[in-house]
Design a protein around this motif. Structure first.
Motif, PDB file in Angstrom:
ATOM      1  N   LEU A   1       0.834  -1.200   0.000  1.00  0.00           N
ATOM      2  CA  LEU A   1       0.000   0.000   0.000  1.00  0.00           C
ATOM      3  C   LEU A   1       0.868   1.249   0.000  1.00  0.00           C
ATOM      4  N   ALA A   2       1.952   1.233   0.765  1.00  0.00           N
ATOM      5  CA  ALA A   2       2.838   2.392   0.805  1.00  0.00           C
ATOM      6  C   ALA A   2       3.416   2.696  -0.569  1.00  0.00           C
ATOM      7  N   VAL A   3       3.807   1.656  -1.299  1.00  0.00           N
ATOM      8  CA  VAL A   3       4.331   1.850  -2.653  1.00  0.00           C
ATOM      9  C   VAL A   3       3.263   2.457  -3.559  1.00  0.00           C
ATOM     10  N   LEU A   4       2.045   1.934  -3.486  1.00  0.00           N
ATOM     11  CA  LEU A   4       0.960   2.452  -4.314  1.00  0.00           C
ATOM     12  C   LEU A   4       0.662   3.920  -4.009  1.00  0.00           C
ATOM     13  N   ALA A   5       0.785   4.307  -2.728  1.00  0.00           N
ATOM     14  CA  ALA A   5       0.492   5.683  -2.324  1.00  0.00           C
ATOM     15  C   ALA A   5       1.706   6.593  -2.458  1.00  0.00           C
ATOM     16  N   GLY A   6       2.883   6.023  -2.742  1.00  0.00           N
ATOM     17  CA  GLY A   6       4.080   6.834  -2.909  1.00  0.00           C
ATOM     18  C   GLY A   6       4.622   7.393  -1.608  1.00  0.00           C
ATOM     19  N   ILE A   7       4.497   6.626  -0.521  1.00  0.00           N
ATOM     20  CA  ILE A   7       4.980   7.091   0.782  1.00  0.00           C
ATOM     21  C   ILE A   7       5.879   6.027   1.394  1.00  0.00           C
ATOM     22  N   SER A   8       6.558   6.390   2.477  1.00  0.00           N
ATOM     23  CA  SER A   8       7.443   5.466   3.170  1.00  0.00           C
ATOM     24  C   SER A   8       6.653   4.361   3.862  1.00  0.00           C
ATOM     25  N   ALA A   9       7.107   3.135   3.713  1.00  0.00           N
ATOM     26  CA  ALA A   9       6.431   2.009   4.365  1.00  0.00           C
ATOM     27  C   ALA A   9       6.511   2.136   5.882  1.00  0.00           C
ATOM     28  N   THR A  10       7.651   2.595   6.386  1.00  0.00           N
ATOM     29  CA  THR A  10       7.791   2.770   7.832  1.00  0.00           C
ATOM     30  C   THR A  10       6.829   3.835   8.342  1.00  0.00           C
ATOM     31  N   TRP A  11       6.757   4.941   7.617  1.00  0.00           N
ATOM     32  CA  TRP A  11       5.874   6.027   8.048  1.00  0.00           C
ATOM     33  C   TRP A  11       4.418   5.578   8.000  1.00  0.00           C
ATOM     34  N   TYR A  12       4.027   4.837   6.948  1.00  0.00           N
ATOM     35  CA  TYR A  12       2.648   4.345   6.881  1.00  0.00           C
ATOM     36  C   TYR A  12       2.367   3.389   8.038  1.00  0.00           C
ATOM     37  N   THR A  13       3.326   2.534   8.379  1.00  0.00           N
ATOM     38  CA  THR A  13       3.143   1.610   9.498  1.00  0.00           C
ATOM     39  C   THR A  13       2.881   2.382  10.784  1.00  0.00           C
ATOM     40  N   TYR A  14       3.642   3.457  11.004  1.00  0.00           N
ATOM     41  CA  TYR A  14       3.410   4.284  12.186  1.00  0.00           C
ATOM     42  C   TYR A  14       1.989   4.849  12.186  1.00  0.00           C
ATOM     43  N   LEU A  15       1.527   5.299  11.028  1.00  0.00           N
ATOM     44  CA  LEU A  15       0.191   5.878  10.918  1.00  0.00           C
ATOM     45  C   LEU A  15      -0.866   4.836  11.259  1.00  0.00           C
ATOM     46  N   GLU A  16      -0.708   3.629  10.721  1.00  0.00           N
ATOM     47  CA  GLU A  16      -1.692   2.580  10.980  1.00  0.00           C
ATOM     48  C   GLU A  16      -1.630   2.089  12.419  1.00  0.00           C
ATOM     49  N   GLN A  17      -0.481   2.190  13.041  1.00  0.00           N
ATOM     50  CA  GLN A  17      -0.329   1.760  14.433  1.00  0.00           C
ATOM     51  C   GLN A  17      -0.835   2.806  15.422  1.00  0.00           C
ATOM     52  N   GLY A  18      -1.253   3.959  14.916  1.00  0.00           N
ATOM     53  CA  GLY A  18      -1.781   4.993  15.794  1.00  0.00           C
ATOM     54  C   GLY A  18      -0.716   5.810  16.488  1.00  0.00           C
ATOM     55  N   ARG A  19       0.490   5.838  15.927  1.00  0.00           N
ATOM     56  CA  ARG A  19       1.544   6.645  16.531  1.00  0.00           C
ATOM     57  C   ARG A  19       1.304   8.126  16.237  1.00  0.00           C
ATOM     58  N   ASP A  20       2.051   8.959  16.923  1.00  0.00           N
ATOM     59  CA  ASP A  20       1.842  10.408  16.836  1.00  0.00           C
ATOM     60  C   ASP A  20       2.554  10.975  15.612  1.00  0.00           C
ATOM     61  N   VAL A  21       1.993  10.695  14.437  1.00  0.00           N
ATOM     62  CA  VAL A  21       2.485  11.257  13.179  1.00  0.00           C
ATOM     63  C   VAL A  21       1.331  11.974  12.499  1.00  0.00           C
ATOM     64  N   GLN A  22       1.655  12.969  11.690  1.00  0.00           N
ATOM     65  CA  GLN A  22       0.636  13.772  11.033  1.00  0.00           C
ATOM     66  C   GLN A  22       0.664  13.524   9.530  1.00  0.00           C
ATOM     67  N   ALA A  23      -0.507  13.367   8.930  1.00  0.00           N
ATOM     68  CA  ALA A  23      -0.615  13.150   7.491  1.00  0.00           C
ATOM     69  C   ALA A  23      -1.126  14.421   6.827  1.00  0.00           C
ATOM     70  N   SER A  24      -0.478  14.826   5.756  1.00  0.00           N
ATOM     71  CA  SER A  24      -0.912  16.000   5.009  1.00  0.00           C
ATOM     72  C   SER A  24      -2.112  15.651   4.140  1.00  0.00           C
ATOM     73  N   ASP A  25      -2.780  16.671   3.610  1.00  0.00           N
ATOM     74  CA  ASP A  25      -3.887  16.436   2.686  1.00  0.00           C
ATOM     75  C   ASP A  25      -3.425  15.633   1.481  1.00  0.00           C
ATOM     76  N   GLN A  26      -2.216  15.922   1.001  1.00  0.00           N
ATOM     77  CA  GLN A  26      -1.690  15.218  -0.169  1.00  0.00           C
ATOM     78  C   GLN A  26      -1.512  13.732   0.121  1.00  0.00           C
ATOM     79  N   VAL A  27      -0.966  13.418   1.284  1.00  0.00           N
ATOM     80  CA  VAL A  27      -0.759  12.012   1.647  1.00  0.00           C
ATOM     81  C   VAL A  27      -2.091  11.303   1.841  1.00  0.00           C
ATOM     82  N   LEU A  28      -3.033  11.965   2.502  1.00  0.00           N
ATOM     83  CA  LEU A  28      -4.340  11.348   2.710  1.00  0.00           C
ATOM     84  C   LEU A  28      -5.037  11.095   1.376  1.00  0.00           C
TER      85      LEU A  28
END
Length: 259
Positions: free
Chosen positions: A43-70
Motif C-alpha cells: 500500500l505504501a508503494v501504491l500511495a508513494g509514501i514510506s512504508a515505515t511512516w505508513y506503518t506508524y500511521l496505521e499503528q496509531g503513533r503520533d504522526v501527522q498526514a498532510s492532505d496530499q498524503v491522505l
C-alpha cells in the motif's frame, strides 16, 4: 489528534487495506499470505509514501498526514467519497461541525403536523426525534416515548425487526451513517454515549462496528415497513436539512405501495 483519534484512524486504514487484494490494486499474484488484503509495504508503494511512516500511521503513533498524503492513500485504497471524507475527518484535516446542535425552530417543528397522512419527523445527528406527526407514530410506536431515539429503537427494540422489513440491511446502513457523523465530532459525549449504549445492548453492533463501514446519508429512496393496520408497504422517503440547522433532518414518507 488524541490517542483515541489516532487509533481510530489506524483501524480504519487497516480495515480498508485488508479488504483489497493484489488483483484489485493491479499487482501481480504472490505466494500465500498469512493475513488478508494488501501488505503495508504494498500500500505504501501504491500511495508513494514510506512504508515505515505508513506503518506508524496505521499503528496509531503520533504522526501527522498532510492532505496530499491522505488523498494518495484514499486513491490507493479505492475509497468512495464517503470513506475519503471519513478518512480526512479522522485525521483532523476537515472542518469540524459545532458539537452542539441548533435548537429546533418552531417553524421546523410544525412541519410534520402539516403533512397529515404522510409519516414525518425531525431528528438530530444522533437520531433523537425532536418532532413527529401521528402518521409517523403509527409506524414507529417508540416515537410516543418521552425521549425517542431511532438508533436505539432499531438495535434494541424487538419491534423494530418486525416493522423494518429489511432489518439487517437498514440497521447496517444506519450504523455506517452513525460512524460517519460521529467522525465529525471526535470526543463528543452525545455520540460516545449513544455508541457505547448500542455496543452494550446489541450483539450486531459489537460484530459490525469493527468493520469500519461508513456511508453518507441518503436524501431519497424507498424503504419497506410494516404498518400496524395496512400491512407491509414500500414507502418512498425524502430527507431535508434545514438551511440554518444542517445537523437536523426532516424525513418524510410518501407513496406507499403494497408489497
Amino acid at each position: 489528534m488524541t490517542v483515541d483519534q489516532r487509533q481510530e484512524l489506524g483501524l480504519f486504514l487497516r480495515s480498508r487495506r485488508e479488504r483489497l487484494t493484489p488483483a484489485d490494486a493491479g499487482l501481480p499474484p504472490t505466494s500465500r499470505r498469512r493475513t488478508p488484503g494488501l501488505r503495508r509495504e504494498e500500500l505504501a508503494v501504491l500511495a508513494g509514501i514510506s512504508a515505515t511512516w505508513y506503518t506508524y500511521l496505521e499503528q496509531g503513533r503520533d504522526v501527522q498526514a498532510s492532505d496530499q498524503v491522505l488523498g494518495a492513500l484514499a486513491a490507493a485504497l479505492g475509497l468512495n467519497r464517503s470513506e475519503e471524507d471519513h478518512l480526512f475527518r479522522l485525521a483532523g484535516r476537515a472542518r469540524e461541525i459545532a458539537a452542539e446542535p441548533e435548537p429546533l425552530a418552531a417553524e421546523i417543528a410544525a412541519v410534520p403536523g402539516l403533512l397529515h397522512e404522510h409519516p414525518a419527523y425531525v431528528m438530530t445527528a444522533t437520531y433523537d426525534v425532536l418532532s413527529h406527526n401521528e402518521a409517523a407514530a403509527a409506524l414507529f410506536e417508540n416515537l410516543r416515548d418521552p425521549e425517542p431515539n431511532l438508533a436505539r429503537w432499531t438495535f434494541i427494540a424487538e419491534e423494530a425487526r418486525h416493522v423494518v422489513v429489511d432489518w439487517e440491511q437498514e440497521a447496517r446502513t444506519l450504523l455506517a451513517r452513525l460512524r460517519t457523523v460521529a467522525g465529525r465530532h471526535p470526543g463528543d459525549e452525545r455520540f460516545t454515549r449513544l455508541i457505547d449504549d448500542l455496543h452494550e445492548a446489541s450483539p450486531e453492533v459489537r460484530a459490525w462496528w469493527p468493520q469500519h463501514e461508513v456511508q453518507a446519508q441518503r436524501l431519497a429512496g424507498r424503504k419497506r415497513l410494516r404498518h400496524p393496520v395496512l400491512g407491509a408497504l414500500d414507502y418512498a422517503f425524502t430527507a431535508f436539512h434545514p438551511a440554518e440547522q444542517p445537523e437536523q433532518t426532516l424525513v418524510i414518507y410518501s407513496d406507499p405501495r403494497p408489497l
